[in-house]
Design an enzyme around this catalytic site. Structure first.
Site, PDB file in Angstrom:
ATOM      1  N   GLU B 126       0.805  -1.268  -0.022  1.00 58.16           N
ATOM      2  CA  GLU B 126       0.139  -0.114   0.046  1.00 58.16           C
ATOM      3  C   GLU B 126       0.905   1.341  -0.124  1.00 58.16           C
ATOM      4  OE1 GLU B 126      -0.764  -2.508   1.873  1.00 58.16           O
ATOM      5  OE2 GLU B 126      -2.614  -3.189   0.867  1.00 58.16           O
ATOM      6  N   HIS B 196     -11.861  -6.118   7.956  1.00 56.38           N
ATOM      7  CA  HIS B 196     -12.657  -5.671   6.755  1.00 56.38           C
ATOM      8  C   HIS B 196     -13.908  -4.866   6.637  1.00 56.38           C
ATOM      9  CE1 HIS B 196     -10.210  -9.332   6.094  1.00 56.38           C
ATOM     10  NE2 HIS B 196     -10.131  -9.032   4.743  1.00 56.38           N
TER      11      HIS B 196
END
Lengths: 373, 378
Positions: B126, B196
């Site tokens: 990321e 999540h």
């Protein structure tokens, strides 16, 4: 360290060969423009087609042979990646085929810029000690890495630096006033006085403004190179960083992205042996930064950072191939940081005093007499 | 959610502002009618697990943007990206798994249509994705970076906060990365658990130099995303993942934008202002409906839309009118964005003397699968 230091000042070594350089000879690959390069969409690494009849590993992740002897690969199988150089410690060209055969004016310009940088460093360093500016970082010992690499680039190549690349900006023509204005944070500063000293930037000279966090510029350089690749023009990106910054996660990210996304850029690592007070044996255990390149699928080379011709040759060739082949190159320039790192901290390292300035001055005057006639 | 409803009911009948409302364990989305409790302590009653109930409430079909087509949220994102790639030749989309269409199908078909050089996978990193995106933008191309889940945006935090947000300022406008947009799936989905389901907008709200946007529906998403892409600042666009398939609307197929930093009053009212963003807007709409039916209370529901910079004026105007404010978000309540809204509104003289401000947010613990409602079960 002191003994080695006295003979490898980039300015004096380079200048000794001044009168070896023939005037007017074509420079090594200097003026050839790359052809319109094809955008290689199909050059993506394809996995080997599977053939289960072969007694060969059929793994998507790597292609190799089977082996039935348990043996760990030694990290430094050979005694380190060798250091490419053009001149010996006395400044003589060792292998004539490696002489870039630069025009006399160019070589003189190298010398002028290096000494100008050195002089500016002295004035601004003193400014900081006198309390006129808050902070300063000198470039002593690393001038060769700046000038040699900057000379090998085109003016429109984008530069992402770390903080010790003032010579690159100087070579491109950044005025002394602008350096000073940024350090003094006055109204003439192009950056509007917002950052600490040495955080230079210039849009006209394609030098992206320096930021304090280390290694953040590395993945950014990759992104810029990718965008430039899509423009399909004769333009490259160079990204400078130190061996300490190469430990950051951003460095790993940048290396990996550049290779997988096939970006035309040069990673230029200045390995000067220290990150503030941390020596390289506390920074990494592998064979420096150049040894990491193959791990990412990148062409890599190690060069004597004090040898301005070697730095020039390596950068020139890396740039030519990066643009022609859309792939990254990793250059590790070995050098020394010849002073304490920063002015605010009192890090005194016995082995890193500045070069004997008297010796250098004598060399200069001697060689100046030789050049002038 | 039930917590919001409880606070709301308590707040309506109390004269004083309840300060330091304790964190309420996250229980469910669904509204539930509870008896008024004279005590302000939410822990006096045992918390019961509430039934799952979440209804996406579509808006009216927009007529001002041209022909429309039925799309869910991920399809509206694809449509926005399609419009962008078609009109802007420099635009590129990248991230993990975007080439095959994305784990949430937001980039389906784009690689085949626009080419491998424009829609491509990156390695799993990321900080690299955002750093790379900044570089693309600095070089003058439009960069649309996808982070696979907002929960994984933290490795990129340095690049976002120290680099992207400060690029223009620190260089005296010599350089900028305004052409960068970062997209990430966001928020509770019912089964996402700790990693999540996160809503990290509050971390980024603290960072001047970027914009943070959260849409509530497909029509809003496409317009807001196109605005983010066009905006000359690095933007983070959080997409409520539970709405990817659940939210279906008639969405204009052509390019259109919705102004950033402009909150929308989705329902007018007079007695209390309810503020939310993303999925919670629909919960607040249900709460408003419930309040009207059961208590005869008229609620004004506002979708904040842009978290940073947020529309202080619209919220202020509403609170001046109603005198009461309830802000609700999935993110943990401490330091959540409701705290910013609450203290700003209370500090504004124009909002009237001591408006009653309450916050309903996630608990001190991260999302646990067992305490999240299972979407679809009732």
């Amino acid at each position: 360290m002191a003994a080695i230091v006295s003979s490898v000042s980039p300015a004096s070594k380079m200048f000794r060969t001044c009168f070896h350089a023939a005037c007017g000879a074509a420079a090594l690959n200097a003026s050839r423009l790359p052809q319109h390069r094809a955008f290689r969409l199909n050059a993506m690494h394809r996995q080997q087609p599977f053939d289960s009849t072969l007694e060969k590993p059929q793994f998507p992740g790597a292609s190799a042979e089977f082996v039935d002897q348990l043996e760990f690969i030694e990290p430094n199988v050979i005694s380190g990646i060798p250091v490419y150089r053009v001149m010996d410690r006395q400044g003589n060209i060792i292998n004539p085929s490696q002489d870039p055969q630069l025009p006399k004016d160019t070589v003189l310009n190298f010398y002028q810029k290096m000494t100008l940088l050195n002089t500016m460093d002295r004035i601004l360093y003193e400014s900081q000690r006198q309390g006129r500016i808050s902070f300063y970082m000198t470039n002593y010992g690393e001038e060769g890495t700046h000038i040699g690499s900057a000379a090998a680039l085109e003016p429109n190549d984008m530069v992402f630096g770390q903080y010790r690349e003032a010579g690159v900006l100087m070579y491109r023509g950044f005025p002394l006033d602008s350096f000073m204005a940024q350090c003094y944070a006055n109204t003439d500063d192009l950056g509007k006085g917002r950052q600490m000293p040495v955080h230079y930037g210039s849009r006209d000279l394609n030098f992206v403004t320096i930021s304090s966090p280390l290694a953040t510029q590395i993945p950014q350089a990759v992104g810029a190179a990718y965008a430039i690749k899509r423009e399909n023009i004769n333009r490259a990106v160079i990204c400078y960083f130190g061996e300490g910054a190469a430990s950051e996660g951003d460095a790993h990210a940048g290396f990996n992205f550049s290779a997988t996304l096939e970006c035309p850029l040069i990673f230029f690592c200045r390995n000067n042996g220290y990150a503030i007070s941390t020596p390289t044996n506390e920074q990494y255990r592998g064979d420096g930064i150049a040894a990491r390149g193959p791990g990412y699928g990148m062409l890599s080379i190690r060069v004597d950072g004090n040898d301005v011709f070697a730095v020039y040759n390596v950068t020139k060739e890396a740039r030519r191939r990066a643009v022609a082949e859309n792939q990254p190159f990793l250059i590790e320039a070995m050098t020394y940081r010849l002073t304490k790192l920063v002015t605010q901290k009192n890090w005194y390292l016995k082995s890193s005093f500045p070069i004997d300035m008297n010796g250098k001055a004598m060399d200069v005057s001697f060689n100046q007499r030789n050049v002038l006639h | 959610m039930a917590a919001a409803a409880r606070l709301f009911l308590r707040g309506i009948h109390s004269k004083c502002s309840v300060s330091g409302v304790s964190t309420v364990p996250r229980t469910s989305f669904g509204p539930r009618l509870l008896k008024l409790s004279p005590s302000c302590d939410p822990y006096t009653k045992a918390q019961r697990r509430h039934a799952a109930h979440f209804t996406f409430q579509p808006d009216l079909v927009p007529t001002q943007y041209g022909p429309t087509q039925k799309m869910n949220l991920f399809q509206s994102i694809t449509s926005a990206l399609d419009n962008t790639l078609s009109s802007d030749p420099t635009a590129v989309i990248f991230g993990e798994d975007v080439a095959f269409g994305g784990v949430f199908r937001c980039t389906v078909g784009l690689r085949d249509k626009y080419g491998k050089d424009r829609v491509f996978n990156t390695p799993l990193c990321e900080q690299g994705i955002v750093g790379f995106g900044i570089g693309v933008a600095v070089a003058g191309a439009t960069a649309i970076a996808e982070i696979q889940f907002a929960d994984y945006i933290y490795p990129a935090f340095d690049q976002i906060v120290n680099e992207a947000a400060k690029y223009r300022y620190r260089s005296g406008n010599l350089f900028d990365c305004g052409k960068l947009t970062i997209r990430a799936p966001w928020g509770c989905v019912g089964h996402g658990s700790l990693y999540h389901s996160q809503s990290p907008e509050a971390f980024f709200a603290h960072c001047p130099g970027i914009k943070v946007v959260v849409p509530r529906s497909p029509v809003q998403a496409k317009g807001l995303l196109l605005s983010c892409i066009a905006d000359n600042n690095p933007c983070i666009f959080f997409e409520p993942k539970i709405l990817y398939r659940a939210a279906v609307e008639q969405v204009p197929t052509e390019h259109y934008t919705i102004t950033l930093s402009q909150a929308e009053v989705v329902e007018e009212g007079s007695d209390v202002t309810l503020i939310a963003w993303g999925t919670q807007v629909h919960v607040m709409k249900e709460v408003a409906q419930m309040a009207q039916e059961k208590l005869g209370v008229s609620c004004e529901v506002i979708d904040l839309r842009t978290i940073l910079p947020w529309d202080v004026e619209t919220v202020c105007k509403s609170v001046v009118k109603t005198g009461r404010l309830l802000i609700s978000h999935e993110a943990p309540i401490t330091g959540g964005f409701a705290a910013e809204i609450s203290s700003t509104i209370q500090g504004h003289g124009g909002a009237g003397a001591y408006p009653s401000c309450h916050r309903a947010g996630g608990g001190v613990h991260p999302e646990l699968v067992t305490s999240q409602s299972q979407f679809g079960k009732s």
